[in-house]
Design a protein around this motif. Structure first.
Motif, PDB file in Angstrom:
ATOM      1  N   ARG B  18      42.122  27.821  29.638  1.00 24.19           N
ATOM      2  CA  ARG B  18      42.088  29.277  29.563  1.00 24.19           C
ATOM      3  C   ARG B  18      42.123  29.894  30.949  1.00 24.19           C
ATOM      4  NH1 ARG B  18      40.940  33.077  25.764  1.00 24.19           N
ATOM      5  NH2 ARG B  18      40.103  34.969  26.728  1.00 24.19           N
ATOM      6  N   ALA B  19      41.339  29.337  31.861  1.00 27.62           N
ATOM      7  CA  ALA B  19      41.308  29.878  33.225  1.00 27.62           C
ATOM      8  C   ALA B  19      42.674  29.746  33.893  1.00 27.62           C
ATOM      9  CB  ALA B  19      40.240  29.152  34.041  1.00 27.62           C
ATOM     10  N   GLU B  20      43.342  28.619  33.620  1.00 27.12           N
ATOM     11  CA  GLU B  20      44.667  28.449  34.206  1.00 27.12           C
ATOM     12  C   GLU B  20      45.659  29.445  33.634  1.00 27.12           C
ATOM     13  OE1 GLU B  20      45.885  24.390  33.828  1.00 27.12           O
ATOM     14  OE2 GLU B  20      44.247  23.667  35.116  1.00 27.12           O
ATOM     15  N   MET B  21      45.549  29.688  32.338  1.00 30.69           N
ATOM     16  CA  MET B  21      46.373  30.710  31.699  1.00 30.69           C
ATOM     17  C   MET B  21      46.172  32.049  32.386  1.00 30.69           C
ATOM     18  SD  MET B  21      48.543  30.139  29.451  1.00 30.69           S
ATOM     19  CE  MET B  21      49.127  30.715  27.884  1.00 30.69           C
ATOM     20  N   ILE B  22      44.914  32.426  32.557  1.00 29.22           N
ATOM     21  CA  ILE B  22      44.581  33.708  33.181  1.00 29.22           C
ATOM     22  C   ILE B  22      45.167  33.779  34.578  1.00 29.22           C
ATOM     23  CG2 ILE B  22      42.650  35.019  34.139  1.00 29.22           C
ATOM     24  CD1 ILE B  22      41.081  34.411  31.658  1.00 29.22           C
ATOM     25  N   ASN B  23      45.062  32.679  35.311  1.00 26.12           N
ATOM     26  CA  ASN B  23      45.616  32.670  36.665  1.00 26.12           C
ATOM     27  C   ASN B  23      47.126  32.833  36.661  1.00 26.12           C
ATOM     28  OD1 ASN B  23      43.904  32.661  38.828  1.00 26.12           O
ATOM     29  ND2 ASN B  23      43.310  30.521  38.546  1.00 26.12           N
ATOM     30  N   GLU B  24      47.786  32.165  35.721  1.00 26.29           N
ATOM     31  CA  GLU B  24      49.242  32.272  35.672  1.00 26.29           C
ATOM     32  C   GLU B  24      49.642  33.701  35.334  1.00 26.29           C
ATOM     33  OE1 GLU B  24      51.096  29.421  33.129  1.00 26.29           O
ATOM     34  OE2 GLU B  24      53.107  30.242  33.450  1.00 26.29           O
ATOM     35  N   ILE B  25      48.941  34.302  34.402  1.00 22.56           N
ATOM     36  CA  ILE B  25      49.242  35.699  34.047  1.00 22.56           C
ATOM     37  C   ILE B  25      49.091  36.594  35.274  1.00 22.56           C
ATOM     38  CG2 ILE B  25      48.446  37.681  32.719  1.00 22.56           C
ATOM     39  CD1 ILE B  25      47.686  35.778  30.482  1.00 22.56           C
ATOM     40  N   LYS B  26      48.001  36.401  36.008  1.00 18.62           N
ATOM     41  CA  LYS B  26      47.769  37.250  37.174  1.00 18.62           C
ATOM     42  C   LYS B  26      48.838  37.026  38.236  1.00 18.62           C
ATOM     43  CE  LYS B  26      43.308  36.487  38.036  1.00 18.62           C
ATOM     44  NZ  LYS B  26      41.958  36.702  38.605  1.00 18.62           N
ATOM     45  N   LEU B  67      44.815  45.117  35.131  1.00 18.60           N
ATOM     46  CA  LEU B  67      44.886  45.872  36.374  1.00 18.60           C
ATOM     47  C   LEU B  67      43.586  45.736  37.162  1.00 18.60           C
ATOM     48  CD1 LEU B  67      46.764  49.207  35.552  1.00 18.60           C
ATOM     49  CD2 LEU B  67      47.512  47.296  36.964  1.00 18.60           C
ATOM     50  N   THR B  68      42.472  45.839  36.466  1.00 15.68           N
ATOM     51  CA  THR B  68      41.191  45.711  37.150  1.00 15.68           C
ATOM     52  C   THR B  68      41.076  44.361  37.844  1.00 15.68           C
ATOM     53  OG1 THR B  68      40.114  47.188  35.573  1.00 15.68           O
ATOM     54  CG2 THR B  68      38.694  45.710  36.838  1.00 15.68           C
ATOM     55  N   ALA B  69      41.473  43.314  37.140  1.00 18.14           N
ATOM     56  CA  ALA B  69      41.414  41.978  37.744  1.00 18.14           C
ATOM     57  C   ALA B  69      42.286  41.917  38.993  1.00 18.14           C
ATOM     58  CB  ALA B  69      41.874  40.932  36.725  1.00 18.14           C
ATOM     59  N   LEU B  70      43.476  42.505  38.917  1.00 22.28           N
ATOM     60  CA  LEU B  70      44.362  42.496  40.074  1.00 22.28           C
ATOM     61  C   LEU B  70      43.775  43.311  41.215  1.00 22.28           C
ATOM     62  CD1 LEU B  70      47.831  42.882  38.311  1.00 22.28           C
ATOM     63  CD2 LEU B  70      46.785  40.813  39.221  1.00 22.28           C
ATOM     64  N   ILE B  71      43.119  44.420  40.865  1.00 22.17           N
ATOM     65  CA  ILE B  71      42.523  45.270  41.901  1.00 22.17           C
ATOM     66  C   ILE B  71      41.409  44.524  42.627  1.00 22.17           C
ATOM     67  CG2 ILE B  71      41.068  47.303  42.226  1.00 22.17           C
ATOM     68  CD1 ILE B  71      42.792  48.717  40.124  1.00 22.17           C
ATOM     69  N   VAL B  72      40.532  43.905  41.851  1.00 25.34           N
ATOM     70  CA  VAL B  72      39.431  43.173  42.475  1.00 25.34           C
ATOM     71  C   VAL B  72      39.983  42.059  43.373  1.00 25.34           C
ATOM     72  CG1 VAL B  72      37.470  41.659  42.022  1.00 25.34           C
ATOM     73  CG2 VAL B  72      37.773  43.736  40.672  1.00 25.34           C
ATOM     74  N   ASP B  73      40.949  41.313  42.846  1.00 25.57           N
ATOM     75  CA  ASP B  73      41.586  40.278  43.667  1.00 25.57           C
ATOM     76  C   ASP B  73      42.160  40.872  44.947  1.00 25.57           C
ATOM     77  OD1 ASP B  73      40.950  38.554  41.689  1.00 25.57           O
ATOM     78  OD2 ASP B  73      42.983  37.910  41.220  1.00 25.57           O
ATOM     79  N   GLY B  74      42.804  42.036  44.811  1.00 26.46           N
ATOM     80  CA  GLY B  74      43.425  42.663  45.971  1.00 26.46           C
ATOM     81  C   GLY B  74      42.409  43.058  47.024  1.00 26.46           C
ATOM     82  N   TYR B  75      41.316  43.667  46.596  1.00 29.59           N
ATOM     83  CA  TYR B  75      40.279  44.041  47.559  1.00 29.59           C
ATOM     84  C   TYR B  75      39.759  42.812  48.293  1.00 29.59           C
ATOM     85  CZ  TYR B  75      39.717  48.979  46.265  1.00 29.59           C
ATOM     86  OH  TYR B  75      39.905  50.325  46.079  1.00 29.59           O
ATOM     87  N   HIS B  76      39.594  41.728  47.552  1.00 27.18           N
ATOM     88  CA  HIS B  76      39.086  40.518  48.202  1.00 27.18           C
ATOM     89  C   HIS B  76      40.122  39.932  49.170  1.00 27.18           C
ATOM     90  CE1 HIS B  76      35.156  40.121  46.505  1.00 27.18           C
ATOM     91  NE2 HIS B  76      35.600  40.211  45.260  1.00 27.18           N
ATOM     92  N   ALA B  77      41.394  39.982  48.777  1.00 30.10           N
ATOM     93  CA  ALA B  77      42.430  39.462  49.680  1.00 30.10           C
ATOM     94  C   ALA B  77      42.457  40.271  50.971  1.00 30.10           C
ATOM     95  CB  ALA B  77      43.794  39.505  48.986  1.00 30.10           C
ATOM     96  N   LEU B  78      42.358  41.588  50.836  1.00 27.80           N
ATOM     97  CA  LEU B  78      42.351  42.431  52.025  1.00 27.80           C
ATOM     98  C   LEU B  78      41.088  42.175  52.852  1.00 27.80           C
ATOM     99  CD1 LEU B  78      43.501  44.684  53.745  1.00 27.80           C
ATOM    100  CD2 LEU B  78      42.416  46.336  52.213  1.00 27.80           C
ATOM    101  N   GLY B  79      39.969  42.035  52.168  1.00 26.32           N
ATOM    102  CA  GLY B  79      38.720  41.747  52.869  1.00 26.32           C
ATOM    103  C   GLY B  79      38.805  40.424  53.612  1.00 26.32           C
ATOM    104  N   ASP B  80      39.397  39.418  52.962  1.00 23.18           N
ATOM    105  CA  ASP B  80      39.583  38.129  53.634  1.00 23.18           C
ATOM    106  C   ASP B  80      40.410  38.293  54.902  1.00 23.18           C
ATOM    107  OD1 ASP B  80      38.151  36.882  51.670  1.00 23.18           O
ATOM    108  OD2 ASP B  80      39.886  36.099  50.575  1.00 23.18           O
ATOM    109  N   ALA B  81      41.522  39.031  54.774  1.00 26.17           N
ATOM    110  CA  ALA B  81      42.397  39.208  55.935  1.00 26.17           C
ATOM    111  C   ALA B  81      41.654  39.909  57.067  1.00 26.17           C
ATOM    112  CB  ALA B  81      43.639  40.010  55.524  1.00 26.17           C
ATOM    113  N   ALA B  82      40.877  40.926  56.715  1.00 24.65           N
ATOM    114  CA  ALA B  82      40.145  41.664  57.747  1.00 24.65           C
ATOM    115  C   ALA B  82      39.111  40.772  58.422  1.00 24.65           C
ATOM    116  CB  ALA B  82      39.488  42.896  57.123  1.00 24.65           C
ATOM    117  N   GLU B  83      38.371  40.029  57.607  1.00 22.90           N
ATOM    118  CA  GLU B  83      37.345  39.155  58.183  1.00 22.90           C
ATOM    119  C   GLU B  83      37.966  38.081  59.069  1.00 22.90           C
ATOM    120  OE1 GLU B  83      34.918  37.585  55.068  1.00 22.90           O
ATOM    121  OE2 GLU B  83      34.065  39.553  54.540  1.00 22.90           O
ATOM    122  N   ALA B  84      39.076  37.508  58.591  1.00 30.55           N
ATOM    123  CA  ALA B  84      39.732  36.469  59.384  1.00 30.55           C
ATOM    124  C   ALA B  84      40.193  37.020  60.723  1.00 30.55           C
ATOM    125  CB  ALA B  84      40.915  35.887  58.607  1.00 30.55           C
TER     126      ALA B  84
END
Lengths: 240, 240
Positions: B18-26, B67-84
């Motif tokens: 199920r988790a892999e399915m969710i990841n593929e969808i995202k 959309l919410t899942a994508l948004i949360v992922d996006g904020y974290h990706a941006l946060g990762d980039a900023a921290e790095a």
DNA sequence: CACATTCGAGAGCACTGCTCTTGACGACGG
DNA sequence: CCGTCGTCAAGAGCAGTGCTCTCGAATGTG
């Protein structure tokens, strides 16, 4: 019998009716835009006009053309608000007061017309490329802001900043803009004004797009405070 | 025969699938988002996965949840980039260099992921209200920026600004944020950092949303120049 | 009177998000 | 071993979308 009204030829009266139709479509579209955001539905507009959806295409060849018309109207409405706010400041020498008044007017217009603001300054509509005709209307609002700086330079209230602070490519880009709209303005001053204008846009968007939710409650005071900070950056003197 | 893999119970392996399915969808949804903007189509995602559209609803109860899942992922990706970007600056005392590096990283991430950036910071999707869970992820990027200021205060490189420059309501709003995230930071310093962060957001949005088209060609130099101007406003000292 | 233009109406195409029902499959309890 | 249960994909269907095409009814012009 006569095919005219007050001597107007038939073609003209038809054109008049057509223009009124176009206006009604735009008015309803604007209301729909305000009600439910950017996904504007031609069918809903047609329904409200008691027409069939395909009839709209007699007046706008596509949804994008209608959007373009709304965008141009929006830029002009914002430009009008900005110009009015500037000219309403009696003391023309109060550069800081004029700057603040224009920025506040921009914010007020955005809060009153959130969907139109989002159409102008928000995420671009996918598959829609703004045609060239929008840029002239878009330039009006920043022109008001930069005009304040040009006034300050003319009266000697603003000093010519050191041009050495600008990287070469940026300076030449800005020189092009300057030559087109504000002849004689130093690039460095234009750069500071542009930064403050971009910040103003950012602050309005930040608030309108919900990024301030749960963080800042005193929205107006916060906006004004930021605007004063940017006025400091530009070097706008205090009133007096 | 065995209903498990490596001793995992059946429920766990199902959850894994199920988790892999969710990841593929995202993943596919993200690609579609990048290709054609915010109007994400569940049916198109399903088609690409070789599924029927209704099957998606087994994994995401609605388009908004995706959309919410994508948004949360996006904020974290941006946060990762900023921290790095921040941690990659070897000289921790070079506050201005760190600030510039983080702002540049934000801009780079936005240019690389324009649709996701628009989802995070652009016009809100009509009829979609961002749930509370997004705010924590959203706070990560500004936290990196303000963290630089906190470091500067701790090492004495930054002076405590005069708190009198803040209007009362703004000060109390900022104090709440400070107490939650940056204990001990003076409100006035937080205010300057927030203004610079909002300008950074504005500059990136301005460029990404096409407002710079036909005006500024030297995008990167212009962004850096603006960022340096804002660093001046904050009071970040030159490297050294 | 005949012609051309303009406009609204309607059907239709391909698409969307979403709901509901149906049927297949595998794992468990008795 | 059989029945039950949860999970899942499929399909039909609803109401909506932008847009195209055709048709008929006006209306003004030669």
């Amino acid at each position: 019998m006569c095919a005219t009204i007050a001597g107007m030829p038939a073609a003209a009266i038809r054109a008049r009716a057509r223009a009124e139709m176009i206006n009604e479509i735009k008015t309803i579209a604007r209301r729909h835009l305000a009600a439910e955001g950017a996904n504007l539905s031609l069918r809903a507009v047609a329904r409200e006009m008691g027409m069939v959806s395909s009839a709209i295409y007699r007046y706008f060849p596509s949804r994008d053309e209608l959007l373009t018309a709304l965008i141009v109207d929006g830029y002009h409405a914002l430009g009008d608000a900005a110009e009015a706010a500037d000219t309403e400041v009696a003391d023309r020498a109060d550069l800081r007061g004029r700057w603040l008044a224009v920025c506040q007017a921009i914010r007020r217009w955005a809060l009153s017309n959130p969907a139109e603001y989002a159409l102008l300054f928000g995420s671009p509509v996918p598959g829609y490329a703004a045609p060239q005709e929008t840029t002239a209307a878009a330039a009006r609002t920043p022109a008001v802001l930069i005009g304040i700086l040009a006034d300050g330079l003319a009266t000697g209230a603003l000093a010519r900043p050191d041009p050495g602070e600008l990287p070469g490519p940026v300076r030449s880009d800005l020189a092009t803009v300057r030559d087109r709209l504000f002849p004689g303005l130093p690039e460095a001053l234009l750069a500071r004004g542009a930064t403050a204008w971009i910040h103003c846009f950012g602050a309005v968007s930040f608030e309108l797009f919900g990024q301030l939710n749960g963080v800042i409650e005193a929205r107006e005071e916060y906006f004004d405070h930021q605007t004063r900070q940017m006025a400091d950056l530009i070097g706008l003197p205090d009133a007096g």
